[in-house]
Design an enzyme around this catalytic site. Structure first.
Site, PDB file in Angstrom:
ATOM      1  CB  CYS A 201      -0.977   0.033   1.171  1.00  0.00           C
ATOM      2  SG  CYS A 201      -2.232   1.300   0.891  1.00  0.00           S
ATOM      3  CB  CYS A 379      -3.971   3.098  -3.399  1.00  0.00           C
ATOM      4  SG  CYS A 379      -3.166   3.686  -1.909  1.00  0.00           S
TER       5      CYS A 379
END
Ligand code: FAD
Ligand code: UQ1
Length: 450
Positions: A201, A379
């Protein structure tokens, strides 16, 4: 690649399967290894390494394919965590307890949980060894061991976390320390770092900066806070559309970004962070902090790095479209531990799980994999306590947006999706093998638009 012959299923047939493998001569260069097998007592049609997002999801899907009793998961942890919510835990918007459940509760019913660490992979003999001394053989292997956090590569860590004013959303042990540091902040530098390695991430290191800025504003501390993002990278985000939106926010909110600055040391007793300038070798800078959020260096798990399934960099070496191993046709990889050239996220794992399900099904039927992974990843860039930019993109860093509106704009709806809908979807659909990503929604919405 040449697929292997299907093998008998069911516990009573396992022994037969082992003998059959040993007795049947196989032809073709990629089949050599299937004729070899270790003398393991434990054998499964599908063995899954790692019980994180990818491991549990694939075990659920494989259970439907070959039956629960023919699937096992090797995972040492008692608790399974939904890591994406740690961004909000670090900012005090969610409780840490909401992020974890007992591993036993997410192992699909009937699937064997081998509570141990994988210590060695032996794909030439179709078996693995655990740290408890067990030898387990398999017909098909799915590697889902995640990415390794290497805090110790920063001088002064992890022991520096014993001090206040420092936290890290990347570990269950330190995420609540971020929230404490935020609350304790009075005045000075609030520093957020991004390491010189691949990470999971890639938006998370800056999400906590935006949340911190919002928190300082809410609590009247903003005028006394100097907010700094020191990143090893040369850009704020890899996709231009979202990078442009983020740079605008950075400008509006008066945040400082220093590119090519890599954290190499933390002197937590003195509240000092040391950075190297990646463009000027040998040049370092010491900055005092009132709050430090560390994103640690990461890398492939040691157990993979030293195994034959690794590529030169240590990641599981898979075909980027089918997720099948490039040298061992009965080995597959999913998620953060692979060399798939996309951003490492749970959203990517969801999309990969649908593809891998199809790949393995076809291999089991002696057919060639057809479904192709496009690198989909997502994301949710949290830019405040009620705002998210929902980045979604593919292997070419091109936006691949689900919704029929401009996702580079900050939205409350996307925050609610991130904070409340996604955890529900994760626990109830993805881990049960019923969520393969939003491609069908994207098609539906975009059909409606045309
Ligand atoms: P993991 O889920 O990490 O699972 C790996 C498993 O392997 C673990 O259970 C581990 O215990 C086990 N394991 C490790 N070594 C061994 C061994 N030797 N033997 C046996 N088992 C082993 N993703 C998003 O999509 N959206 C987000 O907003 C988002 N935000 C994030 C924010 C933070 C702060 C963090 C930390 C992550 C975030 N992610 C996000 C990333 C996401 O959590 C991961 O990409 C995802 O969990 C990867 O799944 P995985 O199965 O590859 O690895
Ligand atoms: C997603 O599929 C997913 O996996 C469950 C996430 O992980 C937590 C995400 O953050 C996102 C954004 C997606 C994509 C889903 C939609 C509906 C856009």
């Amino acid at each position: 690649m040449t697929p292997m012959a299907p093998v008998a299923s069911g516990p009573r047939l396992r022994l037969f399967a082992c003998f059959r493998r040993l007795a049947t001569p196989q032809a073709g260069p990629l089949q050599l290894h299937t004729g070899a097998s270790c003398a393991a007592k434990d054998h499964y049609d599908v063995l899954v390494l790692g019980g994180g997002s990818g491991g549990i999801t694939m075990a659920s899907r494989m259970k439907r394919k070959v039956g629960a009793e023919n699937v096992a998961i090797v995972e040492p942890s008692e608790r399974h965590f939904y890591q994406p919510i740690w961004t909000l835990v670090g900012a005090g918007a969610k409780q840490l307890s909401s992020s974890g459940r007992p591993t036993a509760s997410v192992i699909p019913a009937g699937v064997e949980w081998i509570k141990a660490k994988v210590a060695e992979l032996n794909p030439d003999k179709n078996c693995i060894h655990t740290d408890s001394g067990k030898e387990i053989s398999y017909k098909y292997l799915i590697v889902a061991l995640g990415i390794q956090l290497n805090y110790e590569k920063i001088k002064g860590l992890p022991e520096g976390f014993a001090h206040p004013k420092i936290g890290s959303n990347y570990s269950v042990k330190t995420v609540e320390k971020t929230w404490k540091a935020l609350q304790d902040f009075k005045e000075g530098n609030a520093i957020f770092t991004f390491p010189n390695t691949p990470v999971k991430c890639a938006g998370a290191p800056q999400k906590i900066m935006y949340l911190s800025e919002a928190y300082f504003r809410k609590t009247g501390k903003r005028p006394k806070a100097n907010i700094i993002f020191n990143t090893s990278l040369g850009a704020i985000f890899g996709v231009k559309k979202y990078a442009d939106a983020l740079l605008e926010i950075i400008r509006e909110r008066d945040l400082t970004v220093n590119y090519k600055h890599n954290l190499i040391e933390v002197r937590a007793d003195k509240q000092e962070a040391v950075f190297e300038n990646l463009d000027k070798p040998g040049e370092t800078q010491v900055i005092s902090y009132e709050m430090l959020h560390v994103t640690p260096p990461m890398g492939p798990p040691d157990v993979i790095k030293t195994s034959p399934v690794a590529d030169a960099a240590g990641w599981v070496d898979v075909d980027k479209e089918t997720l099948q191993h490039r040298r061992y046709p009965n080995v597959f990889g999913i998620g953060d531990c692979t060399n798939l050239p996309t951003s490492k996220t749970a959203a990517a794992v969801a999309a990969q799980s649908g593809i891998l399900d199809r790949t393995i099904s076809l291999i089991m039927k002696n057919q060639t994999p057809v479904k192709k992974y496009d690198g989909y990843t997502s994301c949710p860039l949290v830019t405040g306590y009620n705002r998210v930019i929902l980045a979604e993109f593919d292997y070419n860093s091109q936006p691949l947006e689900t919704f029929p509106f401009d996702q580079s704009k900050e939205r409350l709806s996307m925050y609610l999706m991130k904070a409340d809908l996604m955890p529900f979807l994760y626990w109830n659909m993805m881990l049960r093998g019923y969520w393969g990503g939003p491609a069908f929604l994207r098609k539906l919405f975009h059909l409606g638009m045309s």
